[in-house]
Structures are given as C-alpha cells and as structure tokens.
Design a protein around this motif. Sequence first.
Motif, PDB file in Angstrom:
ATOM      1  N   SER A  15      45.449  42.885 -28.010  1.00  0.00           N
ATOM      2  CA  SER A  15      45.120  41.539 -28.486  1.00  0.00           C
ATOM      3  C   SER A  15      43.720  41.513 -29.090  1.00  0.00           C
ATOM      4  N   ALA A  16      42.800  42.325 -28.562  1.00  0.00           N
ATOM      5  CA  ALA A  16      41.446  42.372 -29.132  1.00  0.00           C
ATOM      6  C   ALA A  16      41.498  42.887 -30.571  1.00  0.00           C
TER       7      ALA A  16
ATOM      8  N   SER B  21      42.038  37.198 -29.737  1.00  0.00           N
ATOM      9  CA  SER B  21      41.216  38.305 -29.231  1.00  0.00           C
ATOM     10  C   SER B  21      40.666  38.027 -27.838  1.00  0.00           C
ATOM     11  N   GLY B  22      40.676  36.780 -27.425  1.00  0.00           N
ATOM     12  CA  GLY B  22      40.110  36.429 -26.123  1.00  0.00           C
ATOM     13  C   GLY B  22      38.662  35.974 -26.198  1.00  0.00           C
ATOM     14  N   MET B  23      38.085  36.003 -27.414  1.00  0.00           N
ATOM     15  CA  MET B  23      36.663  35.695 -27.546  1.00  0.00           C
ATOM     16  C   MET B  23      36.340  34.219 -27.395  1.00  0.00           C
ATOM     17  N   SER B  24      37.361  33.351 -27.398  1.00  0.00           N
ATOM     18  CA  SER B  24      37.084  31.929 -27.173  1.00  0.00           C
ATOM     19  C   SER B  24      36.865  31.652 -25.685  1.00  0.00           C
ATOM     20  N   ASP B  25      36.998  32.694 -24.856  1.00  0.00           N
ATOM     21  CA  ASP B  25      36.752  32.556 -23.420  1.00  0.00           C
ATOM     22  C   ASP B  25      35.410  33.197 -23.064  1.00  0.00           C
ATOM     23  N   PRO B  26      34.422  32.372 -22.687  1.00  0.00           N
ATOM     24  CA  PRO B  26      33.089  32.932 -22.391  1.00  0.00           C
ATOM     25  C   PRO B  26      33.130  33.996 -21.296  1.00  0.00           C
ATOM     26  N   PRO B  41      35.540  46.487 -22.381  1.00  0.00           N
ATOM     27  CA  PRO B  41      35.165  46.907 -23.740  1.00  0.00           C
ATOM     28  C   PRO B  41      35.878  46.148 -24.864  1.00  0.00           C
ATOM     29  N   SER B  42      36.690  45.133 -24.539  1.00  0.00           N
ATOM     30  CA  SER B  42      37.537  44.493 -25.554  1.00  0.00           C
ATOM     31  C   SER B  42      36.768  44.035 -26.802  1.00  0.00           C
ATOM     32  N   LEU B  43      35.606  43.430 -26.612  1.00  0.00           N
ATOM     33  CA  LEU B  43      34.865  42.881 -27.752  1.00  0.00           C
ATOM     34  C   LEU B  43      34.548  43.940 -28.807  1.00  0.00           C
ATOM     35  N   ALA B  44      34.349  45.176 -28.359  1.00  0.00           N
ATOM     36  CA  ALA B  44      34.069  46.252 -29.317  1.00  0.00           C
ATOM     37  C   ALA B  44      35.261  46.437 -30.259  1.00  0.00           C
ATOM     38  N   LEU B  45      36.465  46.275 -29.721  1.00  0.00           N
ATOM     39  CA  LEU B  45      37.658  46.422 -30.565  1.00  0.00           C
ATOM     40  C   LEU B  45      37.848  45.225 -31.493  1.00  0.00           C
ATOM     41  N   VAL B  46      37.400  44.054 -31.045  1.00  0.00           N
ATOM     42  CA  VAL B  46      37.449  42.882 -31.931  1.00  0.00           C
ATOM     43  C   VAL B  46      36.575  43.152 -33.153  1.00  0.00           C
ATOM     44  N   MET B  47      35.344  43.601 -32.891  1.00  0.00           N
ATOM     45  CA  MET B  47      34.415  43.909 -33.986  1.00  0.00           C
ATOM     46  C   MET B  47      34.981  45.019 -34.858  1.00  0.00           C
ATOM     47  N   GLY B  48      35.516  46.052 -34.227  1.00  0.00           N
ATOM     48  CA  GLY B  48      36.072  47.188 -34.972  1.00  0.00           C
ATOM     49  C   GLY B  48      37.204  46.745 -35.891  1.00  0.00           C
ATOM     50  N   GLY B  49      38.108  45.930 -35.362  1.00  0.00           N
ATOM     51  CA  GLY B  49      39.239  45.456 -36.161  1.00  0.00           C
ATOM     52  C   GLY B  49      38.771  44.602 -37.325  1.00  0.00           C
ATOM     53  N   ALA B  50      37.817  43.705 -37.056  1.00  0.00           N
ATOM     54  CA  ALA B  50      37.321  42.812 -38.104  1.00  0.00           C
ATOM     55  C   ALA B  50      36.627  43.601 -39.206  1.00  0.00           C
ATOM     56  N   ILE B  51      35.817  44.578 -38.808  1.00  0.00           N
ATOM     57  CA  ILE B  51      35.062  45.352 -39.804  1.00  0.00           C
ATOM     58  C   ILE B  51      35.996  46.266 -40.599  1.00  0.00           C
ATOM     59  N   ALA B  52      37.056  46.762 -39.965  1.00  0.00           N
ATOM     60  CA  ALA B  52      38.020  47.613 -40.673  1.00  0.00           C
ATOM     61  C   ALA B  52      38.632  46.857 -41.860  1.00  0.00           C
ATOM     62  N   PRO B 103      28.466  30.730 -31.835  1.00  0.00           N
ATOM     63  CA  PRO B 103      28.910  29.521 -32.535  1.00  0.00           C
ATOM     64  C   PRO B 103      30.422  29.394 -32.764  1.00  0.00           C
ATOM     65  N   GLY B 104      31.097  30.426 -33.241  1.00  0.00           N
ATOM     66  CA  GLY B 104      32.525  30.314 -33.546  1.00  0.00           C
ATOM     67  C   GLY B 104      33.378  29.999 -32.330  1.00  0.00           C
ATOM     68  N   PRO B 105      33.317  30.842 -31.299  1.00  0.00           N
ATOM     69  CA  PRO B 105      34.100  30.586 -30.094  1.00  0.00           C
ATOM     70  C   PRO B 105      33.794  29.231 -29.465  1.00  0.00           C
ATOM     71  N   ALA B 106      32.530  28.776 -29.557  1.00  0.00           N
ATOM     72  CA  ALA B 106      32.191  27.472 -28.977  1.00  0.00           C
ATOM     73  C   ALA B 106      32.937  26.361 -29.710  1.00  0.00           C
ATOM     74  N   LEU B 107      32.994  26.442 -31.051  1.00  0.00           N
ATOM     75  CA  LEU B 107      33.722  25.423 -31.814  1.00  0.00           C
ATOM     76  C   LEU B 107      35.213  25.454 -31.472  1.00  0.00           C
ATOM     77  N   VAL B 108      35.762  26.665 -31.351  1.00  0.00           N
ATOM     78  CA  VAL B 108      37.184  26.795 -31.020  1.00  0.00           C
ATOM     79  C   VAL B 108      37.468  26.203 -29.628  1.00  0.00           C
ATOM     80  N   ALA B 109      36.600  26.523 -28.656  1.00  0.00           N
ATOM     81  CA  ALA B 109      36.791  25.998 -27.301  1.00  0.00           C
ATOM     82  C   ALA B 109      36.624  24.480 -27.294  1.00  0.00           C
ATOM     83  N   MET B 110      35.764  23.968 -28.187  1.00  0.00           N
ATOM     84  CA  MET B 110      35.621  22.515 -28.320  1.00  0.00           C
ATOM     85  C   MET B 110      36.931  21.927 -28.841  1.00  0.00           C
TER      86      MET B 110
END
Lengths: 147, 141
Positions: A15-16, B21-26, B41-52, B103-110
């Motif tokens: 999912s990440a 990705s789960g990033m809207s959860d602090p 380590p999940s966030l590293a894969l979020v960044m990796g996927g986005a940058i790819a 900022p992004g996840p905070a807006l989504v959680a809002m």
Amino acid sequence: MQPFHIDWPAFTPISALLGGLLIGLAAASFVLLNGRIAGISGVLGGLLRPRAGDIGWRAAFVAGLLLAPLLYWLLLGPLPVPHIEAGTGTLVAAGLLVGVGTRYGSGCTSGHGVCGLSRLSPRSLAATLAFMSAGFATVFVLRHLLG
Amino acid sequence: MLFILASLAAGLVFGLGLIVSGMSDPAKVLGFLDLAGAWDPSLALVMGGAIAVGLPAFAWAARRKTSLLGAPMQLPAARQVDRRLLGGSLLFGIGWGVAGFCPGPALVAMGMGEAGAVVFVLAMLAGMALFEGLERRRSAA
C-alpha cells in the motif's frame, strides 16, 4: 531502548508503494498539465497573499485534498481512521512550526521531498535531509529522552 | 477552467495516494520517524514510488517552455542552499516530529472530519500568515 529493529507487523510495503505511485502520478500530471510544482505548503501559502488569477487553481487543489477521503470512500469503502495522539496544545505548537517552517524553507514533504527530489534539485535534497533529520531527532527526544 | 479541473484532479489523486499509503495517519508517520523504537520503513517506499513516477515527468517538464495545457512551465529557479532554506526546513521537521502531520496529510485528515487535524491546519495557516507578516515587515524596512 532496544537496538534498531523493524516493526514488521506495521510495515505495509504494497500500500505504501501504491500510494506513492498515486502521489507521483498527481505531481507528474500537475506539472505536465499546469506547469506547477505540487507543493502543498506553497499552494496554501499563495492563498494567504491572494493575487488576481492565482486563486482558482490553488483553491481547487486544496479542495481536491479535502475531498479525497470522499473519493476513497466511494471507490474503496470505509476509510482508515487516523490516530492523532497529540493533544490540542501540542497540535497548535506543531502546526505553527510547520506553517512558519515550510514557508521559510520554501517547501515541505511534497514540494521538496517528492517534486524537488524528482527534479534532482540540490536545494530540495538539502531541505529534505534537513527536515527528515529534524523529524528523526524530534521523535527521538520526545519518545526516548523525555517520554 | 481546464487548469482548475486539472488542479482539482491532482489534489484528489494526491490525497487518495496519501490515504492509500497510510500517510494520512500521523501514527504511521511517527512510526517511520522513530528510528530508536520499532521502525516502520513504509514512508521510504511512499517517497520511492512517488519519485519513480516523478523523475521522468519532471525531466520532460524541464525541457518544455509550456505545459500540455499551454500554461508557462514554472519550475523553481533558485539554486542556493542558504540559511532560510535550512532553518525553515529544520523548524518544519521539528513540527512534523511533534505531531506526525505535514501539510498534505493534515488537509486530508481534516477532510475526514478529524477535529485534531482541523486544529493543526488552523495553527499551520496561522504560522504561514505569521511568516507573511514578518516578510512584509522585512521588505518594508
């Protein structure tokens, strides 16, 4: 404190990666269609000093972020519930730091982290290393030195 | 109108990515920032996927003068690594580590109706307004 170890049950590689691909797709389509960096602090910051003709696209991007949970719910079903542990005072302090910091540093995790690193910008690499290090250090102090 | 629609779509897909990705959860973000605890380590894969996805797109964008919809290509020109960039990023990183929100996840959680996220976003906007005020005073001086 335990030696370094990975929290395997919490690790969600698929999912990440999928979420990351969607974020990359959003940033990529945004720059290719609108010629803009999808940096959320920058988009928001521009709304605070509104200039004619510069408001609509910013407001629409923010509206998209706010409506994303609704889209998720329509497409995929029940939303994951965020766990916000911080109390009101802590959230206010954190929000102020993030607000001031992202404007002084000209970007956040989206603008510098995703878009800047994708542009191979040395400036964004420096910013990303700075906020990542500060994030690691802050959690270490709060959870392991003070916690 | 097309720019507005493209913007809305980008925000929607971006936000969808943050939720998937789960990033809207602090708590998930703090799990990544907690190297000395149980590290996620999940966030590293979020960044990796986005940058790819971002790498080829931005390489193409950098070679263009206008976007596919005909807007001027507005990529940042600044190159210097200065005190403002690093100081601001350090402040941001501290705030990120305190609550697990950027900022992004905070807006989504809002958008999910989370009261804590509303508090965070209002404070973040106040911080941004504070910066604008300080900048205006600086340029007037």
